[in-house]
Motif scaffolding. Structure first.
Motif, PDB file in Angstrom:
ATOM      1  N   PRO A 436       0.824  -1.222   0.000  1.00 24.31           N
ATOM      2  CA  PRO A 436       0.000   0.000   0.000  1.00 24.31           C
ATOM      3  C   PRO A 436       0.854   1.266   0.000  1.00 24.31           C
ATOM      4  O   PRO A 436       1.182   1.808   1.033  1.00 24.31           O
ATOM      5  CB  PRO A 436      -0.821  -0.124   1.289  1.00 24.31           C
ATOM      6  N   PHE A 437       1.249   1.709  -1.198  1.00 21.79           N
ATOM      7  CA  PHE A 437       2.015   2.944  -1.309  1.00 21.79           C
ATOM      8  C   PHE A 437       1.242   4.089  -0.660  1.00 21.79           C
ATOM      9  O   PHE A 437       0.033   4.211  -0.812  1.00 21.79           O
ATOM     10  CB  PHE A 437       2.266   3.274  -2.782  1.00 21.79           C
ATOM     11  N   TRP A 438       1.970   4.939   0.032  1.00 23.76           N
ATOM     12  CA  TRP A 438       1.308   5.970   0.832  1.00 23.76           C
ATOM     13  C   TRP A 438       0.532   6.953  -0.034  1.00 23.76           C
ATOM     14  O   TRP A 438      -0.526   7.443   0.359  1.00 23.76           O
ATOM     15  CB  TRP A 438       2.341   6.689   1.703  1.00 23.76           C
ATOM     16  N   GLY A 439       1.047   7.254  -1.196  1.00 27.46           N
ATOM     17  CA  GLY A 439       0.313   8.146  -2.088  1.00 27.46           C
ATOM     18  C   GLY A 439      -1.018   7.566  -2.506  1.00 27.46           C
ATOM     19  O   GLY A 439      -2.025   8.281  -2.626  1.00 27.46           O
ATOM     20  N   VAL A 440      -1.071   6.248  -2.732  1.00 27.07           N
ATOM     21  CA  VAL A 440      -2.325   5.601  -3.115  1.00 27.07           C
ATOM     22  C   VAL A 440      -3.296   5.596  -1.940  1.00 27.07           C
ATOM     23  O   VAL A 440      -4.503   5.815  -2.119  1.00 27.07           O
ATOM     24  CB  VAL A 440      -2.065   4.174  -3.625  1.00 27.07           C
ATOM     25  N   MET A 441      -2.801   5.351  -0.730  1.00 22.29           N
ATOM     26  CA  MET A 441      -3.680   5.422   0.443  1.00 22.29           C
ATOM     27  C   MET A 441      -4.336   6.806   0.530  1.00 22.29           C
ATOM     28  O   MET A 441      -5.538   6.920   0.803  1.00 22.29           O
ATOM     29  CB  MET A 441      -2.886   5.145   1.721  1.00 22.29           C
ATOM     30  N   GLU A 442      -3.537   7.835   0.300  1.00 20.35           N
ATOM     31  CA  GLU A 442      -4.078   9.190   0.355  1.00 20.35           C
ATOM     32  C   GLU A 442      -5.115   9.403  -0.741  1.00 20.35           C
ATOM     33  O   GLU A 442      -6.168  10.033  -0.514  1.00 20.35           O
ATOM     34  CB  GLU A 442      -2.934  10.193   0.214  1.00 20.35           C
ATOM     35  N   MET A 443      -4.859   8.869  -1.928  1.00 19.95           N
ATOM     36  CA  MET A 443      -5.820   8.986  -3.025  1.00 19.95           C
ATOM     37  C   MET A 443      -7.102   8.217  -2.715  1.00 19.95           C
ATOM     38  O   MET A 443      -8.210   8.687  -3.019  1.00 19.95           O
ATOM     39  CB  MET A 443      -5.197   8.470  -4.319  1.00 19.95           C
ATOM     40  N   GLN A 444      -6.984   7.038  -2.131  1.00 21.99           N
ATOM     41  CA  GLN A 444      -8.182   6.285  -1.747  1.00 21.99           C
ATOM     42  C   GLN A 444      -9.023   7.085  -0.757  1.00 21.99           C
ATOM     43  O   GLN A 444     -10.261   7.113  -0.860  1.00 21.99           O
ATOM     44  CB  GLN A 444      -7.781   4.942  -1.143  1.00 21.99           C
TER      45      GLN A 444
END
Length: 764
Positions: A436-444
């Motif tokens: 879970p890349f942190w940028g993707v978590m933020e986008m989710q």
């Protein structure tokens, strides 16, 4: 009226979800957020102390180094302290999350020591309701640390409990009840692993060949090396009697933490490997998803790219790790600075196959059947069962999400890149997938905030970009198809740049320009275009006070500046070359050295032998400058005990056995390589500084390539009245040293000689 949201989990996913719901919703929509965390701290996997604050129950060792740099392990609006290491340790990531909580989540209700035992819809019939969605609220049963139980009702439920629910340990019982068996996430130390067995010797069996298997094998090997070669008492008896036996189903490409965007150069520049991996200049736009089903053609391209970056098919390290003739298989990757050299040097032995049984202290690996005897301990790097992270959901919801025990990859049937299921629109997910890349978590988190603010996936209030994205989305069908696909990728949601692009397109977030321009690089001939979370920070934050908007933008600019400065330092200032050299020195080298003396009292001659670089924890002898962690506590540099042994044949015919010892250190804070004398009475302890190594940036790239001699470095040392003028040459093939040369001239009242030594990898 504000909508209420329950977030399960206070790791990075839960915290970024809370921040986004609180601060980034449109002005007409407000959310009241409650975070439930079963532990008594925030951070999830990431501890916030150097000590094991979970008493061995945590999933991550506090001193573990992150396998992505701080430029990827970050949120868009919260910059790292510039003094932090490029690759922070787990406890430093935990501290980052604590600071993020204090900065952005103060308006959330944080309930620590509060485990959500069950969550049920107030109207169970609404769990699966087609296009109308579930209008029912969520009723949560929460057990507190003191045993008391609370019941709470919320409009929305957001699952951020993490993919790493429970360590999965296969059932291979041994007839020897004293054999230590642990999961890789539970390993902390040699003494903790071996217990009363310490001193008997034998093989530490590591089972599992992907990221965690490679990482834990390298970690345990580092601990064994340090226990064997450090001064003072060892943490276990007879550490030299132990070795690692690593069982892998098939080999993975193993990347070090620093790679080069110019791997063909013999003097390559180095940057954190994720900066080079996420260089958008090397991919055509718009991005297409490279993960999921991997065709034969895609596999061949990926293997070719990985081999180019590493400069090897890995056969030189072990025939069992070679990727030759495997270019049709979907590739696997792993990250470790030490694993490959420990394999080459023999401390880690690799067997291809799967563990079939353990009988007493003998394991059987097949196919073909091979016995591995004298096992001292077993460490399973066999992944996690994430079902425990979802056990609080009602059975009807778990059926809708298509959760099945036999799915070892723990996939969940979720729409739009793991965010929700359209049949249960008030249930959301952040970070529930592998890698879970942190940028993707933020986008989710942004996607769910926008989705819930608009009224759900079927609302007429959805922005056109989100409606189009949802109509085109096939995430659920794709997830279910990959469960039985023999050509599924290692990480089905592993294409970080593609995911960021797809979320940004749906949310209408433009990609910001990089902070600055780097030199042009192959193969595209363009400057680096590095993807980091701050480049996708919305240009105009909503529903915020003006001062907070200014503060967030300052954080974004700080992060962008740090990434650009890191790239430029690596590309133009020889930064990280010392680190790359230090890493690649590990192990045994064949050494040939000529000594030319200009004084008749000191004979000339030739030395032939070996030089071993023996990795160990940093020591504090010698009065050297001590680096400091970002909390101000001293952190000793990494180091090797250098042991040289061989025969010196003088020109006058005299031959004798010769040996010498030094300690080589790498100081990460100063990016400095140094060489130290050892004490005459204790060859493992540092006495005083010999010299520090200064790398020389080539005057022009063309001159350096024509010479073909690699990175040049120099040093000087005045020893009483004798001056040592030292010169190095380090020649690389991509990330690995091919050979290196050490020359120095010594002049003084009673010394006048030149030494010229060449170091090459031992071939047998």
């Amino acid at each position: 009226m504000a909508k209420t949201v329950a977030i399960v989990g206070a790791g990075p996913s839960g915290l970024v979800a809370a921040k986004t719901l609180l601060h980034d919703a449109p002005p007409e929509q407000h959310f009241r957020v409650t975070i439930f965390e079963a532990r008594n701290r925030v951070g999830g996997l990431w501890p916030a102390s150097k000590e094991d604050d979970d008493n061995g129950g945590g999933m991550v060792h506090p001193m573990m180094v992150a396998n992505q740099s701080r430029h990827t392990v970050q949120f868009s609006d919260f910059a790292w302290d510039p003094r932090s290491p490029q690759f922070p340790r787990a406890w430093q990531v935990g501290r980052y999350l604590h600071r993020y909580l204090d900065r952005y989540c103060g308006d959330a209700e944080l309930r620590l020591g509060a485990r959500v035992e069950s969550a049920r819809l107030s109207d169970p019939a609404a769990a699966v309701d087609g296009e109308h969605g579930a209008a029912a609220a969520w009723d949560l049963v929460v057990r507190l640390a003191d045993g008391k139980v609370e019941e709470r009702r919320f409009d929305h439920l957001l699952v951020a409990s993490g993919f790493f629910g429970r360590p999965f340990v296969p059932s291979f019982p041994s007839t020897d009840p004293t054999l230590p068996v642990v999961h890789s996430s539970q390993y902390r130390s040699l003494e903790g692993l071996l217990g009363k067995d310490g001193g008997r010797g034998g093989k530490i069996l590591v089972v599992g060949g992907q990221m965690s298997g490679v990482e834990i094998a390298g970690t345990i090997a580092s601990h064994l090396s340090s226990a064997t070669h450090s001064p003072g008492p060892s943490p276990i008896r007879n550490p030299e009697k132990y070795a690692i036996h690593h069982v892998v189903p098939r080999p993975a490409w193993v990347f070090p933490l620093y790679t080069s965007p110019k791997p063909e150069s013999v003097a390559p520049p180095f940057v954190p490997f994720d900066l080079a991996s996420y260089n958008l200049s090397n991919r055509p736009s718009p991005l297409l998803n490279t993960q999921g089903h991997i065709s034969v053609e895609a596999a061949q391209i990926a293997h070719g790219n990985y081999g180019r970056v590493l400069g090897t098919d890995q056969a030189e390290f072990s025939p069992h790790l070679t990727l030759r003739h495997r270019e049709f298989d979907p590739p696997l990757i792993a990250v470790s600075d030490t694993y490959m050299e420990f394999v080459r040097d023999g401390l880690i032995e690799v067997s291809l196959g799967k563990l079939e049984s353990i009988n007493g202290r003998t394991a059987t690996v097949a196919p073909p059947a091979k016995a591995v005897d004298n096992i001292a301990a077993v460490v399973y790097a066999t992944g996690f069962d994430s079902s425990s992270s979802l056990s609080f959901l009602p059975e009807s919801v778990r059926r809708t999400l298509r959760i099945i025990p036999e799915d070892r990859d723990n996939t969940v049937a979720l729409a739009f890149h793991g965010t929700h299921h359209p049949s249960i629109p008030n249930l959301g997910f952040v970070g529930f997938y592998r890698a879970p890349f942190w940028g993707v978590m933020e986008m989710q988190a942004r996607f769910l905030t926008a989705l819930w603010s608009a009224g759900g996936p079927f609302s007429s209030s959805l922005p056109a970009t989100m409606r189009s994205a949802l109509e085109a989305d096939r995430s659920i069908e794709r997830t279910l198809a990959l469960r039985t696909d023999p050509r599924a990728s290692q990480f089905p949601m592993g294409d970080y740049p593609f995911l960021m692009q797809d979320f940004a397109s749906a949310l209408g977030i433009p990609l910001r320009d990089p902070f600055g321009v780097t030199p042009r690089l192959p193969p595209s001939g363009k400057p680096m275009n590095i993807l980091t979370p701050p480049r996708y920070h919305p240009p105009t934050p909503r529903n915020q006070h003006q001062q907070q908007e200014v503060d967030e933008e300052a954080e974004v600019q700080s992060s962008l500046r740090q990434t650009h400065e890191t790239a430029m330092a690596g590309l133009t200032q020889a930064r990280f070359v010392a680190r790359a050299v230090f890493r690649s020195l590990l192990g045994t080298w064949h050494l040939e050295r000529d000594l030319v003396s200009r004084l008749p009292s000191h004979p000339s001659g030739r030395f032939v032998g070996t030089a071993r670089f023996l990795l160990r924890e940093g020591t504090r002898d010698g009065g050297h400058a001590k680096a400091e962690d970002d909390d101000g506590s001293p952190s000793p540099p990494l180091e090797y005990l250098y042991v040289e042994e061989g025969d010196f044949r003088a020109d006058n015919g005299l031959t004798f056995r010769a040996t010498r010892r030094y300690v080589w250190r790498y100081d990460e804070a100063r990016d400095k390589l140094s060489v130290w004398f050892t004490r005459p009475d204790d060859g493992r302890r540092v006495d005083y500084l010999f010299h520090e190594v200064d790398f020389i940036v080539p005057a022009t790239e063309e001159d350096e390539e024509e010479k073909g001699e690699g990175w040049e470095a120099k040093a000087g040392h005045l020893c009483v009245e004798d001056f040592y003028d030292v010169h190095y040459r380090f020649r690389f093939r991509a990330v690995h040293l091919v050979d290196w040369r050490l020359q120095y001239t010594v002049r003084g009242p009673k010394k006048d000689y030149t030494i010229d030594g060449v170091y090459r990898r031992r071939t047998s």
